[in-house]
Scaffold this active site. Structure first.
Site, PDB file in Angstrom:
ATOM      1  N   LYS A 171      29.674  38.149  40.119  1.00  0.00           N
ATOM      2  CA  LYS A 171      29.564  36.843  39.470  1.00  0.00           C
ATOM      3  C   LYS A 171      28.698  35.926  40.337  1.00  0.00           C
ATOM      4  CE  LYS A 171      34.025  36.826  39.539  1.00  0.00           C
ATOM      5  NZ  LYS A 171      35.433  36.443  39.534  1.00  0.00           N
ATOM      6  N   ASN A 215      35.059  39.456  42.156  1.00  0.00           N
ATOM      7  CA  ASN A 215      34.084  39.724  43.216  1.00  0.00           C
ATOM      8  C   ASN A 215      34.869  40.152  44.453  1.00  0.00           C
ATOM      9  OD1 ASN A 215      31.982  38.893  41.598  1.00  0.00           O
ATOM     10  ND2 ASN A 215      31.560  37.026  42.724  1.00  0.00           N
ATOM     11  N   ASP A 268      41.536  36.466  42.822  1.00  0.00           N
ATOM     12  CA  ASP A 268      41.941  35.670  43.982  1.00  0.00           C
ATOM     13  C   ASP A 268      41.764  34.183  43.700  1.00  0.00           C
ATOM     14  OD1 ASP A 268      42.372  38.030  45.701  1.00  0.00           O
ATOM     15  OD2 ASP A 268      40.209  38.253  45.506  1.00  0.00           O
ATOM     16  N   SER A 279      33.462  41.080  47.811  1.00  0.00           N
ATOM     17  CA  SER A 279      32.355  41.292  48.747  1.00  0.00           C
ATOM     18  C   SER A 279      32.805  41.928  50.055  1.00  0.00           C
ATOM     19  CB  SER A 279      31.626  39.980  49.030  1.00  0.00           C
ATOM     20  OG  SER A 279      32.426  39.111  49.805  1.00  0.00           O
ATOM     21  N   ASP A 335      39.550  35.792  36.861  1.00  0.00           N
ATOM     22  CA  ASP A 335      39.310  36.009  38.272  1.00  0.00           C
ATOM     23  C   ASP A 335      40.655  36.413  38.902  1.00  0.00           C
ATOM     24  OD1 ASP A 335      37.955  35.739  40.853  1.00  0.00           O
ATOM     25  OD2 ASP A 335      39.132  33.906  41.080  1.00  0.00           O
TER      26      ASP A 335
END
Length: 180
Positions: free
Chosen positions: A101, A51, A10, A53, A8
């Site tokens: 995810k 991710n 962040d 978003s 990942d």
């Protein structure tokens, strides 16, 4: 068969600043660069799985995310390319998920494409979505405490199914030199 780390971004490699779109805001979590250097030296392929978003929500663009990733890679100082592949999941939480995810799709595709041994792979992240993607893909997961949530709130962590580490450096010291 090869081994790999799915990471990942962040809260795992860089400080989570929520919808980061400005490369000037990238701050590495202490020890992250050295941890990734050690992993590569031990033969691990690195995959970034993030991710984002903010793209789907219209807060920033895919191009801004590429600039943030480029700055992160520059700061990591690893030989290019730092990551064998990068998956940026732009979907918002209310949009149909393709790669977002906890979808395991990216991990599954990379396991097949790179002939990875799932038992020799890890997904390292700071959220339930990171853990969920790993478990759905059939690879081990590890949670780190460098994100915005308490890992003990992740059910698989609370149940003891997934180990938790202070940070990526702690994970590297604890897991990459010892058999699973």
């Amino acid at each position: 068969m090869a081994k790999a780390l799915f990471l990942d971004r962040d809260g795992t490699i860089i400080i989570d600043k929520v919808y980061l779109a400005d490369p000037a805001g990238v701050e590495l979590i202490p020890g992250a660069a050295e941890s990734l250097r050690q992993a590569r030296a031990q033969g691990y392929l690195l995959f970034l799985f993030t991710n984002q978003s903010g793209i789907g929500r219209g807060y920033h663009t895919l191009e801004a995310t590429h600039r943030v990733n480029a700055r992160m890679e520059e700061m990591l100082g690893l030989p290019a390319p730092a990551f064998a592949e990068i998956c940026i999941a732009p979907e918002g939480p209310d949009q149909p998920a393709v790669y977002r995810k906890p979808s395991p799709r990216f991990i599954q595709e990379m396991v097949a494409r790179f002939a990875l041994d799932p038992r020799a792979c890890w997904m390292v992240g700071d959220s339930a979505a990171d853990v969920g993607a790993a478990l759905a893909a059939g690879i081990p997961a590890a949670a780190v405490r460098t994100g915005k949530i308490d890992p003990q709130l992740i059910p698989a962590v609370a149940s003891g199914q997934v180990p938790v580490f202070n940070d990526l450096a702690d994970f590297t010291r604890s897991c990459l030199n010892s058999p699973k």
